[in-house]
Write a protein that holds these residues in place. Structure first.
Motif, PDB file in Angstrom:
ATOM      1  N   HIS A 148      -1.952-119.122  -6.285  1.00  0.00           N
ATOM      2  CA  HIS A 148      -2.082-118.956  -7.733  1.00  0.00           C
ATOM      3  C   HIS A 148      -1.724-120.236  -8.469  1.00  0.00           C
ATOM      4  CE1 HIS A 148      -0.646-117.620 -11.788  1.00  0.00           C
ATOM      5  NE2 HIS A 148      -1.817-117.003 -11.738  1.00  0.00           N
ATOM      6  N   ARG A 174       3.176-116.218  -8.773  1.00  0.00           N
ATOM      7  CA  ARG A 174       2.372-115.386  -7.864  1.00  0.00           C
ATOM      8  C   ARG A 174       1.965-116.130  -6.603  1.00  0.00           C
ATOM      9  NH1 ARG A 174      -2.339-113.463 -11.587  1.00  0.00           N
ATOM     10  NH2 ARG A 174      -2.975-112.393  -9.672  1.00  0.00           N
ATOM     11  N   ASP A 226      -4.674-118.111   3.105  1.00  0.00           N
ATOM     12  CA  ASP A 226      -5.730-117.102   3.207  1.00  0.00           C
ATOM     13  C   ASP A 226      -7.060-117.631   2.674  1.00  0.00           C
ATOM     14  OD1 ASP A 226      -3.847-115.371   4.251  1.00  0.00           O
ATOM     15  OD2 ASP A 226      -3.493-114.316   2.356  1.00  0.00           O
ATOM     16  N   ARG A 282      -9.792-117.052  -6.758  1.00  0.00           N
ATOM     17  CA  ARG A 282      -9.962-116.041  -7.807  1.00  0.00           C
ATOM     18  C   ARG A 282     -10.170-114.642  -7.225  1.00  0.00           C
ATOM     19  NH1 ARG A 282     -13.242-120.379 -10.001  1.00  0.00           N
ATOM     20  NH2 ARG A 282     -12.121-121.358 -11.750  1.00  0.00           N
ATOM     21  N   LYS A 283     -10.677-114.593  -5.996  1.00  0.00           N
ATOM     22  CA  LYS A 283     -10.965-113.301  -5.361  1.00  0.00           C
ATOM     23  C   LYS A 283      -9.953-112.940  -4.274  1.00  0.00           C
ATOM     24  CE  LYS A 283     -15.878-114.295  -6.007  1.00  0.00           C
ATOM     25  NZ  LYS A 283     -17.169-114.603  -5.303  1.00  0.00           N
ATOM     26  N   THR A 284      -8.999-113.819  -4.019  1.00  0.00           N
ATOM     27  CA  THR A 284      -8.053-113.598  -2.927  1.00  0.00           C
ATOM     28  C   THR A 284      -6.977-112.606  -3.353  1.00  0.00           C
ATOM     29  OG1 THR A 284      -8.410-115.832  -2.049  1.00  0.00           O
ATOM     30  CG2 THR A 284      -6.384-114.706  -1.384  1.00  0.00           C
ATOM     31  N   GLU A 285      -6.821-111.555  -2.580  1.00  0.00           N
ATOM     32  CA  GLU A 285      -5.798-110.551  -2.848  1.00  0.00           C
ATOM     33  C   GLU A 285      -4.431-111.077  -2.396  1.00  0.00           C
ATOM     34  OE1 GLU A 285      -6.173-107.643  -4.389  1.00  0.00           O
ATOM     35  OE2 GLU A 285      -8.306-108.114  -4.722  1.00  0.00           O
ATOM     36  N   PRO A 286      -3.352-110.590  -3.007  1.00  0.00           N
ATOM     37  CA  PRO A 286      -2.014-110.989  -2.545  1.00  0.00           C
ATOM     38  C   PRO A 286      -1.838-110.696  -1.062  1.00  0.00           C
ATOM     39  CG  PRO A 286      -1.869-109.855  -4.649  1.00  0.00           C
ATOM     40  CD  PRO A 286      -3.295-109.714  -4.191  1.00  0.00           C
ATOM     41  N   GLY A 287      -1.230-111.629  -0.357  1.00  0.00           N
ATOM     42  CA  GLY A 287      -1.015-111.479   1.084  1.00  0.00           C
ATOM     43  C   GLY A 287       0.453-111.390   1.405  1.00  0.00           C
ATOM     44  N   GLU A 291       2.219-112.417  -2.440  1.00  0.00           N
ATOM     45  CA  GLU A 291       1.761-113.583  -3.180  1.00  0.00           C
ATOM     46  C   GLU A 291       0.346-113.966  -2.775  1.00  0.00           C
ATOM     47  OE1 GLU A 291       4.704-116.546  -2.246  1.00  0.00           O
ATOM     48  OE2 GLU A 291       6.026-115.877  -3.872  1.00  0.00           O
ATOM     49  N   ILE A 292      -0.330-114.687  -3.651  1.00  0.00           N
ATOM     50  CA  ILE A 292      -1.663-115.207  -3.331  1.00  0.00           C
ATOM     51  C   ILE A 292      -1.466-116.459  -2.473  1.00  0.00           C
ATOM     52  CG2 ILE A 292      -3.786-116.184  -4.278  1.00  0.00           C
ATOM     53  CD1 ILE A 292      -3.298-114.466  -6.775  1.00  0.00           C
TER      54      ILE A 292
END
Length: 300
Positions: free
Chosen positions: A116, A112, A237, A223-228, A232-233
């Protein structure tokens, strides 16, 4: 007076990628195990971490990456055979990789993204600052980039990333940083980060290369970062959030690197890295350079 921060001792090396650019060689062999002259690429990276004082190394692996663990483990049968032959030089080389560092391994599972992969290191790292080294970038040991980054993190806190100036038309291949000058010529303050921007939208020509020294608050953000980008995480970001709010994890600084870097991330640069390093070897260089000059002369 410069504030002192905790000493860093742990390095994280993400190594779960599939290496699709090197197929079919990487169908059954991890790309990190491809040789650069006579050592696998991953050994150069571990040696760099150890040279910077980081002898606790966590490797983030994935399926079919068992050869990485075997390389840094003892091979008693091979050692015994070399010992019986009296081949002390090769025995020392075999034992060197198993004695380099205290090695740990964890599987990423789902691929991911880099963010990740770094998050997988949280239970091992805990609440300490730590380094991340990407295996595609080999830094010449004569140019101690990581040691300088550790020094800056210990002085200034927060996180530190490695930056390198590239041609504007190449910036879309990298993460890119917006920066402000500091009182040290090779250190900048990072005010913004963009992952692989279009050339017209890039805030600078400072590219992020594969070395990071990170504050542990990065884990809470990841842990709170959405896929960009790419679904992918993205570590970029999460670093952007640290740069935006210095109260959470301190500032983000960059060390501008002008030394020797060998990119093994694609086939052409991988071959160029081998040629450069072979040319500089005392045992291989003289004969290899003579052959190379002759070959180039004939081809031209």
């Amino acid at each position: 007076m410069t504030e002192s921060h905790p000493r860093i001792s742990k390095a994280v090396i993400p190594a779960a990628g599939l290496g699709t650019r090197f197929l079919p060689a990487t169908k059954a062999t991890p790309k990190e195990m491809l040789p650069v002259v006579d050592k696998p690429a991953i050994q150069y990276v571990v040696e760099e971490a150890v040279s910077a004082g980081l002898d606790d190394v966590l490797m983030i692996t994935g399926r079919n990456k068992r050869p990485l663990e075997d390389h840094f483990d003892r091979n008693y049968e091979l050692e015994s055979a070399l010992q019986k032959k009296g081949d002390a030089d090769r025995l020392a080389k075999v034992q060197e990789s198993s004695d380099l560092a205290t090695m740990h391994y964890v599987r990423q599972g789902d691929p991911r993204g880099l963010g990740h992969a770094v998050l997988c290191a949280a239970p091992h790292v805990g609440h300490e600052p730590f380094a991340v080294l990407l295996g595609d970038d080999l830094i010449d040991p004569r140019d101690p980039l990581l040691a300088r980054m550790v020094e800056i993190q210990e002085q200034r806190g927060g996180s530190v990333i490695a930056l390198m100036e590239v041609a504007p038309e190449q910036i879309h291949l990298y993460g890119c940083a917006a920066v402000e000058a500091t009182d040290e010529g090779d250190v900048v303050k990072v005010t913004g980060l963009v992952e692989k921007p279009d050339t017209a939208d890039a805030p600078s020509n400072y590219a992020i290369i594969g070395r990071y020294v990170l504050d542990p608050h990065i884990f809470d953000i990841l842990r709170k970062t959405e896929p960009g980008r790419g679904g992918e995480i993205q570590l970029t970001d999460a670093l952007q959030q640290l740069a935006d709010d210095e109260k959470v994890g301190g500032p983000v600084h960059g060390v501008v690197f002008k030394g020797r870097r060998y990119d093994t991330g694609d086939r052409g640069d991988y071959l160029r890295a081998i040629v450069r390093l072979a040319c500089e070897r005392e045992d291989l260089g003289p004969d290899f350079r003579a052959w190379l000059r002759s070959y180039v002369a004939e081809e031209m």
